[in-house]
Design a protein around this motif. Structure first.
Motif, PDB file in Angstrom:
ATOM      1  N   THR A 154       0.842  -1.195   0.000  1.00 14.00           N
ATOM      2  CA  THR A 154       0.000   0.000   0.000  1.00 14.00           C
ATOM      3  C   THR A 154       0.876   1.243   0.000  1.00 14.00           C
ATOM      4  OG1 THR A 154      -1.971   0.998   1.011  1.00 14.00           O
ATOM      5  CG2 THR A 154      -0.206   0.349   2.504  1.00 14.00           C
ATOM      6  N   HIS A 305       6.173   0.704 -12.090  1.00 13.47           N
ATOM      7  CA  HIS A 305       4.733   0.977 -12.034  1.00 13.47           C
ATOM      8  C   HIS A 305       4.117   0.810 -13.419  1.00 13.47           C
ATOM      9  CE1 HIS A 305       3.792   2.705  -7.955  1.00 13.47           C
ATOM     10  NE2 HIS A 305       5.049   2.310  -7.871  1.00 13.47           N
ATOM     11  N   ASN A 311      -8.418   0.924 -13.763  1.00 14.75           N
ATOM     12  CA  ASN A 311      -7.768   1.945 -12.948  1.00 14.75           C
ATOM     13  C   ASN A 311      -8.535   3.263 -12.969  1.00 14.75           C
ATOM     14  OD1 ASN A 311      -6.622   3.750 -15.186  1.00 14.75           O
ATOM     15  ND2 ASN A 311      -5.981   1.705 -15.823  1.00 14.75           N
ATOM     16  N   SER A 342      -1.137  -0.693  -9.547  1.00 12.63           N
ATOM     17  CA  SER A 342      -1.763   0.187  -8.556  1.00 12.63           C
ATOM     18  C   SER A 342      -2.804   1.055  -9.238  1.00 12.63           C
ATOM     19  CB  SER A 342      -0.720   1.055  -7.855  1.00 12.63           C
ATOM     20  OG  SER A 342      -0.228   2.025  -8.739  1.00 12.63           O
ATOM     21  N   GLN A 345      -7.001  -0.464  -7.159  1.00 13.27           N
ATOM     22  CA  GLN A 345      -6.940  -1.922  -7.055  1.00 13.27           C
ATOM     23  C   GLN A 345      -7.560  -2.421  -5.750  1.00 13.27           C
ATOM     24  OE1 GLN A 345      -5.408  -3.747  -9.924  1.00 13.27           O
ATOM     25  NE2 GLN A 345      -6.161  -1.697 -10.407  1.00 13.27           N
ATOM     26  N   TYR A 364       1.248  -5.783  -5.926  1.00 17.53           N
ATOM     27  CA  TYR A 364      -0.162  -5.440  -6.051  1.00 17.53           C
ATOM     28  C   TYR A 364      -0.451  -4.422  -4.942  1.00 17.53           C
ATOM     29  CZ  TYR A 364      -5.046  -6.516  -7.317  1.00 17.53           C
ATOM     30  OH  TYR A 364      -6.348  -6.462  -7.777  1.00 17.53           O
ATOM     31  N   ILE A 365      -0.596  -3.170  -5.356  1.00 16.82           N
ATOM     32  CA  ILE A 365      -0.651  -2.059  -4.401  1.00 16.82           C
ATOM     33  C   ILE A 365      -2.079  -1.527  -4.308  1.00 16.82           C
ATOM     34  CG2 ILE A 365       0.327   0.186  -3.787  1.00 16.82           C
ATOM     35  CD1 ILE A 365       2.478  -1.881  -4.134  1.00 16.82           C
ATOM     36  N   CYS A 366      -2.642  -1.582  -3.121  1.00 19.07           N
ATOM     37  CA  CYS A 366      -4.005  -1.097  -2.920  1.00 19.07           C
ATOM     38  C   CYS A 366      -4.003   0.004  -1.872  1.00 19.07           C
ATOM     39  CB  CYS A 366      -4.897  -2.237  -2.441  1.00 19.07           C
ATOM     40  SG  CYS A 366      -4.859  -3.666  -3.519  1.00 19.07           S
TER      41      CYS A 366
END
Lengths: 417, 417
Positions: A154, A305, A311, A342, A345, A364-366
């Motif tokens: 994150t 990235h 998105n 990201s 997500q 996997y960036i949320c």
């Protein structure tokens, strides 16, 4: 691949005959074939001239995609893929000069109402002259302690304004929730309200304590973007505090500054692509991420990235997947690098992301997809693990969620179809 | 100008209400006003939030300029100028982070079918933290020994392939013809066939000999584009050989690498803008040269390529003049910098260039316009001096040419109207 030539592929749009148009590109970027100059001999052209390797016509269009070109009247505009090749010795092993050769003065040439650099290929022997990624996927996994699923992460929010202590306090919450990876926003680097040194000290004290208790050192990508030598100092600050990752705004810092950092660094370089819209937003201008990623992979970035499916920005899913795939592919002997998904997500995009990529080698960036989970941050992280388990097993999320409340609540909250 | 805020101005295109659209930009680039996040207090927003300083509506259009945006259906698209301001303390004195703030992730925001950064303004006190140009116009004039007219120059051609000795031999011809300035092409830097060290040695021997005989040291801009520390070494090679200028491909090297060079350099930095088409070719994407030039002026470049009137590329004359004017204007306490006119230039564009700029503070670079003069290179140089005399005196070129054969022949050969 020829052992001594660099290939670059473009999509062009022109009303000129395609052979002529491609020859203008080749001439402009090498020995200037079409303007006779004293000293420009046949031998010189033979040795240094760019070659047209291929031309593939695509569709025709009625209106020019970009203004300003000078085109013969009354002819339709054709799009085509053009591959040029250049002798490696035209530039020697220099990354910024490689960029000038494949992505320099040619985008403004007047016979073209569209030109975009799509991809580059290099001989392995030439690529070996550049630093390249020191960690890539396998090195990053080792440091993060995550082997068989995506690295879940994150971003610290709000993007700007938190003090070092506030940032550290948030990092504690995120670490305790089971996250693998935390990153600074690109808008915070070394500002007066949160000097990097102080932020590193506060955050790493928390994360080291957490590692002592749990055996897991959460990877934190500190944003060290700055002038070249300042980045080296910032890198050392992170390393000495026991940190395991640094982040750089690739476009703002620049290609050669990333290479400068890489030659000194002993931590993975997390490549943020802010500003990418300037280079890529129009489909017939600038460059594709494949080419960008390769240039910065040569410079030594380990993570890239790539935006994410469904998105919040303007990019189509197909383009996101193309970008991620190019990260996972080998390139001129360099190891594959980590695509970083990201933007908007959550658990809901895991199956489509896996289906398209057939790989869990990604970050996997949320943000909201973790912090906004109604049962808390730990449930948010749990929902992501479960979503990726389901995706890999080929079980529909809804089925998998029946016995798993964290995932079930995530799907209710974040479903984006 | 507020003493503690950075201003950035954009042209946007959106179907959303303009206030809302501008607020999305401000939020995205500072404290994220529109997505509630824990820790985002009113006090934090007040201190760190970007402000909308002004919105000026322009025209309406029917079709989106760029694909991919998400716009409300059935509403027309409006273009507008939006000025935002940011507290300087959001980033502190860091050039790449300044770029990330004003030209980072906002170009891909989905409410916009067009967004271009037009200009930036900074408090003098903030700009003083950056290196800035060491020479600018006055320092360059002193080194070049040219006080009251444009600095007249040319580019070594063919762009690639000449050996150091061949380059030096051409430099001798050009120096003897009376040129003030010679530059490497951007495609030659430090290749195996012409190592920079060797090229500098050969060329400077010739130019120093010429200076000993005539009292005039021709300024030669050696292309030292490379990784950051390599550029420092190359700079020293040029300085130690008695050279008086270095050239850098600004986009390929990157903003922070130019600042790195400037902090070390004792020679003027000639900024080549190859790759500019990627950032500027679409009028509703990327950035205007005003903004680009200011960022790289802060980094310390002294000369800025601006293309030329009736050039061979896609850029309109009005844009070329805007670029040059922004170089000549003061900016946040930094000295004005030299606009460099090139591309298809000859005697014939002098009057219009002077009329638009009302200044002779520029470099005027001709290739064919000098080398292609039917009476030889010296006549080519002579024709340029005469054309600029006529331009400044307000005498039509044709009139001035009556008694001046070099100019007369140039006009017959190169007239571009």
């Amino acid at each position: 691949m020829s052992a001594d030539r660099i290939h670059s592929t473009y999509r062009i749009e022109t009303a000129h005959p395609l052979e002529e148009a491609a020859a203008v590109m080749a001439g402009e970027q090498s020995s200037g074939t079409f303007i006779a100059v004293p000293g420009e001999t046949d031998a010189l052209r033979e040795r240094f001239g760019a070659r047209i390797e291929s031309i593939h016509e695509e569709d025709r269009v009625d209106a020019p995609s970009l203004p300003g070109s000078r085109q013969p009247a009354g002819r339709s505009l054709r799009r085509a893929l053009v591959t040029l090749s250049f002798p490696v010795d035209n530039i020697g092993p220099s990354l910024p000069n490689l960029m000038t050769m494949v992505a320099g003065n040619l985008f403004e040439l007047s016979p073209f109402s569209g030109m975009r650099l799509l991809d580059i290929e290099l001989p392995d022997s030439f690529a070996r002259e550049f630093p390249g990624p020191a960690f890539g996927i396998s090195g990053t996994r080792k440091l993060a302690g995550v082997s068989d699923r995506p690295i879940l992460g994150t971003i610290v929010k709000p993007s700007v304004g938190l003090s070092p202590d506030e940032t550290a306090s948030l990092a504690r919450t995120l670490a305790e929730a089971g996250l693998d990876f935390i990153k600074d926003d690109e808008l915070i680097a070394n500002p007066p309200y949160s000097p990097l040194k102080e932020r590193v000290r506060c955050v790493m004290r928390i994360l080291r304590d957490h590692a002592d208790r749990t055996g897991k050192l959460v990877m934190y990508a500190f944003n060290i973007t700055d002038e070249p030598d300042a980045m080296l100092r910032h890198h050392d600050t992170v390393r000495e505090a026991g940190g395991s990752c640094v982040m750089v705004s690739m476009i703002s810092a620049g290609l050669s500054a990333v290479a400068h950092l890489r030659r000194h660094a002993s931590l993975p370089i997390h490549g943020h692509r802010n500003g990418w819209g300037m280079l890529a937003r129009h489909p017939l201008a600038g460059m594709e991420y494949a080419a960008f990623q390769k240039l910065f992979r040569l410079a030594g970035a380990d993570h890239f990235h790539v935006n994410g499916l469904r998105n919040k920005f303007c990019e189509e899913d197909a383009s996101v997947i193309r970008s991620a795939q190019t990260c996972l592919q080998p390139f001129a002997g360099t190891p594959p690098v980590m695509p970083v998904f990201s933007s908007g997500q959550s658990a809901s995009q895991a199956p489509d992301t896996y289906a398209a990529l057939q790989s869990v080698d990604l970050m996997y960036i949320c943000g909201g997809g973790i912090l906004g989970h109604p049962d808390g941050v730990a449930a948010g992280v749990q929902s992501l693990r479960e979503a990726w388990e389901a995706a890999v097993a080929g079980v529909p999320l809804e089925t998998y969620a029946r016995e798993r409340p964290a995932l079930a609540r995530a799907l209710q909250t974040f479903q984006r179809t």
